[in-house]
Design a protein around this motif. Structure first.
Motif, short mmCIF file in Angstrom:
data_model
loop_
_atom_site.label_atom_id
_atom_site.label_comp_id
_atom_site.label_asym_id
_atom_site.label_seq_id
_atom_site.Cartn_x
_atom_site.Cartn_y
_atom_site.Cartn_z
N ILE A 44 1.23 -1.30 -0.04
CA ILE A 44 0.35 -0.13 0.07
C ILE A 44 0.27 1.24 0.14
CG2 ILE A 44 -1.83 1.50 0.86
CD1 ILE A 44 -2.60 -1.55 2.47
N LYS A 45 1.70 1.34 0.92
CA LYS A 45 2.23 2.39 1.10
C LYS A 45 3.78 2.38 -0.03
CE LYS A 45 5.90 5.58 3.80
NZ LYS A 45 6.15 5.62 5.24
N GLY A 46 4.01 1.60 -0.64
CA GLY A 46 4.34 1.63 -1.92
C GLY A 46 4.13 1.55 -2.83
N LEU A 47 3.38 1.40 -2.98
CA LEU A 47 2.77 1.96 -4.68
C LEU A 47 2.41 3.25 -4.27
CD1 LEU A 47 1.54 0.61 -7.15
CD2 LEU A 47 -0.88 0.56 -6.34
N TYR A 48 2.19 3.87 -3.20
CA TYR A 48 1.28 5.07 -3.07
C TYR A 48 2.57 5.48 -3.64
CZ TYR A 48 1.42 9.73 -0.54
OH TYR A 48 1.78 11.10 -0.33
N LEU A 49 3.61 5.60 -3.00
CA LEU A 49 5.53 5.93 -3.55
C LEU A 49 5.99 6.11 -4.21
CD1 LEU A 49 7.23 5.51 0.27
CD2 LEU A 49 6.53 7.69 -0.44
N ALA A 50 5.72 5.29 -5.23
CA ALA A 50 6.25 4.44 -6.32
C ALA A 50 4.76 5.81 -7.09
CB ALA A 50 5.31 3.64 -7.48
N ILE A 51 3.32 5.85 -7.18
CA ILE A 51 2.52 6.59 -8.08
C ILE A 51 3.36 8.22 -8.39
CG2 ILE A 51 0.37 7.60 -8.13
CD1 ILE A 51 -0.23 4.71 -7.23
N ARG A 52 3.62 8.60 -6.48
CA ARG A 52 3.73 9.97 -6.76
C ARG A 52 5.57 10.31 -6.94
NH1 ARG A 52 4.79 11.40 -0.15
NH2 ARG A 52 6.98 12.02 -1.54
N ARG A 53 6.05 8.98 -6.98
CA ARG A 53 7.75 9.24 -7.57
C ARG A 53 7.22 9.65 -9.47
NH1 ARG A 53 12.77 7.80 -7.03
NH2 ARG A 53 13.98 8.37 -9.50
N ILE A 54 6.39 8.60 -10.33
CA ILE A 54 5.64 8.93 -11.53
C ILE A 54 5.00 9.93 -11.50
CG2 ILE A 54 5.09 7.90 -13.12
CD1 ILE A 54 5.66 5.35 -11.61
N LEU A 55 4.33 10.13 -10.80
CA LEU A 55 4.02 11.64 -11.25
C LEU A 55 4.72 12.82 -10.67
CD1 LEU A 55 0.20 11.47 -9.36
CD2 LEU A 55 1.12 11.20 -12.25
#
Length: 80
Positions: A55-66
Motif C-alpha cells: 500500500i505505502k510502496g505503491l503510493y510512493l511509486a505513483i507519487r514519484r512517477i507523477l
C-alpha cells in the motif's frame, strides 16, 4: 491471523513487482535512457514496494512517477 495477513502482503508485493521486473528486463533495454532521477523510476517503485509493503510502496511509486516530467525535479532521490 497474523500469518495470513503477512502471507497476503508478501503475495501482493510479489504481484506488484512482476510487471516492474518485466519492464526492466524486456522493455527498458530497448528504449533510450530517459529517467531524470537516480535510481530510475522503475527501480524506485520496486524498492518502495519491497521496503514499505504494497500500500505505502505503491503510493510512493505513483507519487514519484507523477513527479517525473520535464518541469519536475531531477537528481538523486532514494526511497525514504
Amino acid at each position: 491471523m497474523g500469518k495470513i495477513v503477512k502471507f497476503i502482503s508478501k503475495a501482493l508485493v510479489w504481484l506488484l513487482c512482476l510487471p516492474i521486473l518485466f519492464y526492466q528486463r524486456c522493455i527498458s533495454p530497448f528504449t533510450p535512457p530517459s529517467c531524470r532521477f537516480t535510481p530510475t523510476c522503475s527501480e524506485y517503485a520496486r524498492e518502495a514496494i519491497v521496503k514499505h509493503g504494497p500500500i505505502k510502496g505503491l503510493y510512493l511509486a505513483i507519487r514519484r512517477i507523477l513527479r517525473c516530467h520535464p518541469w519536475g525535479g531531477s537528481g538523486y532521490d532514494p526511497v525514504p
